[in-house]
Design a protein around this motif. Structure first.
Motif, PDB file in Angstrom:
ATOM      1  N   ARG A   1      51.577  54.509  72.528  1.00 26.76           N
ATOM      2  CA  ARG A   1      52.941  54.194  72.108  1.00 26.76           C
ATOM      3  C   ARG A   1      53.861  54.139  73.326  1.00 26.76           C
ATOM      4  N   ASP A   2      53.742  55.146  74.197  1.00 28.91           N
ATOM      5  CA  ASP A   2      54.532  55.183  75.427  1.00 28.91           C
ATOM      6  C   ASP A   2      54.248  53.961  76.299  1.00 28.91           C
ATOM      7  N   ARG A   3      52.976  53.667  76.470  1.00 31.53           N
ATOM      8  CA  ARG A   3      52.581  52.530  77.313  1.00 31.53           C
ATOM      9  C   ARG A   3      53.123  51.228  76.742  1.00 31.53           C
ATOM     10  N   SER A   4      53.113  51.104  75.427  1.00 32.38           N
ATOM     11  CA  SER A   4      53.647  49.896  74.803  1.00 32.38           C
ATOM     12  C   SER A   4      55.132  49.722  75.096  1.00 32.38           C
ATOM     13  N   LEU A   5      55.897  50.789  74.957  1.00 31.10           N
ATOM     14  CA  LEU A   5      57.337  50.696  75.228  1.00 31.10           C
ATOM     15  C   LEU A   5      57.593  50.354  76.697  1.00 31.10           C
ATOM     16  N   LEU A   6      56.843  50.968  77.597  1.00 29.47           N
ATOM     17  CA  LEU A   6      56.982  50.644  79.014  1.00 29.47           C
ATOM     18  C   LEU A   6      56.651  49.172  79.278  1.00 29.47           C
ATOM     19  N   ASN A   7      55.575  48.682  78.672  1.00 24.76           N
ATOM     20  CA  ASN A   7      55.195  47.287  78.861  1.00 24.76           C
ATOM     21  C   ASN A   7      56.284  46.341  78.368  1.00 24.76           C
ATOM     22  N   LEU A   8      56.880  46.662  77.225  1.00 22.91           N
ATOM     23  CA  LEU A   8      57.936  45.791  76.708  1.00 22.91           C
ATOM     24  C   LEU A   8      59.086  45.686  77.697  1.00 22.91           C
ATOM     25  N   VAL A   9      59.494  46.809  78.252  1.00 19.58           N
ATOM     26  CA  VAL A   9      60.609  46.794  79.203  1.00 19.58           C
ATOM     27  C   VAL A   9      60.220  46.030  80.474  1.00 19.58           C
ATOM     28  N   MET A  10      59.025  46.280  80.990  1.00 16.75           N
ATOM     29  CA  MET A  10      58.611  45.595  82.218  1.00 16.75           C
ATOM     30  C   MET A  10      58.450  44.095  81.994  1.00 16.75           C
ATOM     31  N   LEU A  11      57.782  43.718  80.916  1.00 17.88           N
ATOM     32  CA  LEU A  11      57.569  42.296  80.653  1.00 17.88           C
ATOM     33  C   LEU A  11      58.877  41.576  80.358  1.00 17.88           C
ATOM     34  N   GLY A  12      59.776  42.254  79.661  1.00 17.61           N
ATOM     35  CA  GLY A  12      61.090  41.667  79.409  1.00 17.61           C
ATOM     36  C   GLY A  12      61.881  41.507  80.696  1.00 17.61           C
ATOM     37  N   ALA A  13      61.832  42.501  81.565  1.00 20.67           N
ATOM     38  CA  ALA A  13      62.553  42.429  82.839  1.00 20.67           C
ATOM     39  C   ALA A  13      61.982  41.332  83.730  1.00 20.67           C
ATOM     40  N   LEU A  14      60.689  41.101  83.629  1.00 23.21           N
ATOM     41  CA  LEU A  14      60.029  40.069  84.437  1.00 23.21           C
ATOM     42  C   LEU A  14      60.078  38.683  83.793  1.00 23.21           C
ATOM     43  N   ASN A  15      60.666  38.603  82.593  1.00 23.30           N
ATOM     44  CA  ASN A  15      60.771  37.331  81.870  1.00 23.30           C
ATOM     45  C   ASN A  15      59.390  36.713  81.617  1.00 23.30           C
ATOM     46  N   ARG A  16      58.495  37.517  81.112  1.00 23.09           N
ATOM     47  CA  ARG A  16      57.142  37.063  80.770  1.00 23.09           C
ATOM     48  C   ARG A  16      57.041  36.978  79.243  1.00 23.09           C
ATOM     49  N   GLY A  17      57.643  35.926  78.684  1.00 18.81           N
ATOM     50  CA  GLY A  17      57.831  35.802  77.249  1.00 18.81           C
ATOM     51  C   GLY A  17      56.583  35.885  76.398  1.00 18.81           C
ATOM     52  N   GLU A  18      55.551  35.148  76.759  1.00 23.47           N
ATOM     53  CA  GLU A  18      54.336  35.150  75.934  1.00 23.47           C
ATOM     54  C   GLU A  18      53.667  36.520  75.946  1.00 23.47           C
ATOM     55  N   GLU A  19      53.595  37.141  77.106  1.00 26.21           N
ATOM     56  CA  GLU A  19      53.014  38.485  77.193  1.00 26.21           C
ATOM     57  C   GLU A  19      53.900  39.494  76.468  1.00 26.21           C
ATOM     58  N   PHE A  20      55.218  39.307  76.544  1.00 24.38           N
ATOM     59  CA  PHE A  20      56.149  40.189  75.835  1.00 24.38           C
ATOM     60  C   PHE A  20      55.869  40.142  74.333  1.00 24.38           C
ATOM     61  N   LYS A  21      55.736  38.942  73.778  1.00 22.55           N
ATOM     62  CA  LYS A  21      55.487  38.812  72.339  1.00 22.55           C
ATOM     63  C   LYS A  21      54.150  39.432  71.953  1.00 22.55           C
ATOM     64  N   LEU A  22      53.142  39.198  72.767  1.00 25.88           N
ATOM     65  CA  LEU A  22      51.820  39.783  72.507  1.00 25.88           C
ATOM     66  C   LEU A  22      51.905  41.309  72.511  1.00 25.88           C
ATOM     67  N   HIS A  23      52.597  41.866  73.496  1.00 21.55           N
ATOM     68  CA  HIS A  23      52.683  43.321  73.596  1.00 21.55           C
ATOM     69  C   HIS A  23      53.644  43.916  72.576  1.00 21.55           C
ATOM     70  N   LEU A  24      54.566  43.130  72.049  1.00 21.58           N
ATOM     71  CA  LEU A  24      55.404  43.638  70.962  1.00 21.58           C
ATOM     72  C   LEU A  24      54.545  43.826  69.709  1.00 21.58           C
ATOM     73  N   LYS A  25      53.652  42.887  69.455  1.00 20.26           N
ATOM     74  CA  LYS A  25      52.713  43.062  68.336  1.00 20.26           C
ATOM     75  C   LYS A  25      51.862  44.310  68.565  1.00 20.26           C
ATOM     76  N   GLY A  26      51.414  44.490  69.809  1.00 22.36           N
ATOM     77  CA  GLY A  26      50.641  45.681  70.143  1.00 22.36           C
ATOM     78  C   GLY A  26      51.447  46.955  69.970  1.00 22.36           C
ATOM     79  N   ALA A  27      52.728  46.900  70.301  1.00 25.09           N
ATOM     80  CA  ALA A  27      53.597  48.074  70.140  1.00 25.09           C
ATOM     81  C   ALA A  27      53.685  48.473  68.674  1.00 25.09           C
ATOM     82  N   LEU A  28      53.785  47.488  67.799  1.00 29.44           N
ATOM     83  CA  LEU A  28      53.809  47.782  66.362  1.00 29.44           C
ATOM     84  C   LEU A  28      52.480  48.407  65.929  1.00 29.44           C
ATOM     85  N   THR A  29      51.390  47.855  66.431  1.00 27.12           N
ATOM     86  CA  THR A  29      50.065  48.410  66.136  1.00 27.12           C
ATOM     87  C   THR A  29      49.967  49.851  66.613  1.00 27.12           C
ATOM     88  N   ASN A  30      50.592  50.134  67.760  1.00 25.38           N
ATOM     89  CA  ASN A  30      50.531  51.472  68.347  1.00 25.38           C
ATOM     90  C   ASN A  30      51.553  52.430  67.764  1.00 25.38           C
TER      91      ASN A  30
END
Length: 131
Positions: A61-90
């Protein structure tokens, strides 16, 4: 031949992102990007996400939230959406995701926050429709 760290990473990657997505990524690999897919599975998912015990104080859960912030800050939209789904799973809640994206906007800039919220709303709407 797949090693122990690869197998650990493959298991975690499938649990977070879903079997279909991972199998497609690995199945679509060719001579050009197969080594990269193996590296992602072993290094990111096995060595990173697979840290446990005293060495791995962060939950999925922690890793998912960190990934969302990093991917959003880096403007990596497709990876952000993929990891948002993962965050919900987590098990990340909408409130946690919202607060993480507000934090992103404060420290990475409002345009990054605007885009992250836009993408998150798309993913959440799709998730609600699939539920």
């Amino acid at each position: 031949m797949a090693g122990e760290l690869f197998e650990k990473g493959l298991k975690i990657r499938k649990e977070v992102l879903g079997d279909a997505y991972v199998e497609k990524s690995l199945g679509d690999a060719d001579d050009f990007n197969r080594d990269f897919q193996n590296l992602v599975t072993e290094f990111c998912w096995g060595a990173g996400w697979g840290r446990e015990g005293d060495d791995g104080a962060l939950t999925r859960r922690d890793r998912s939230l960190l990934n969302l912030v990093m991917l959003g800050a880096l403007n990596r939209g497709e990876e952000f959406k993929l990891h948002l789904k993962g965050a919900l799973t987590n098990g990340c809640t909408r409130d946690e995701i919202r607060d993480a994206l507000i934090q992103l906007a404060i420290y990475a800039g409002i345009p990054a926050g605007v885009e992250a919220f836009r993408l998150a709303r798309q993913v959440l709407a799709d998730h609600d429709g699939a539920s």
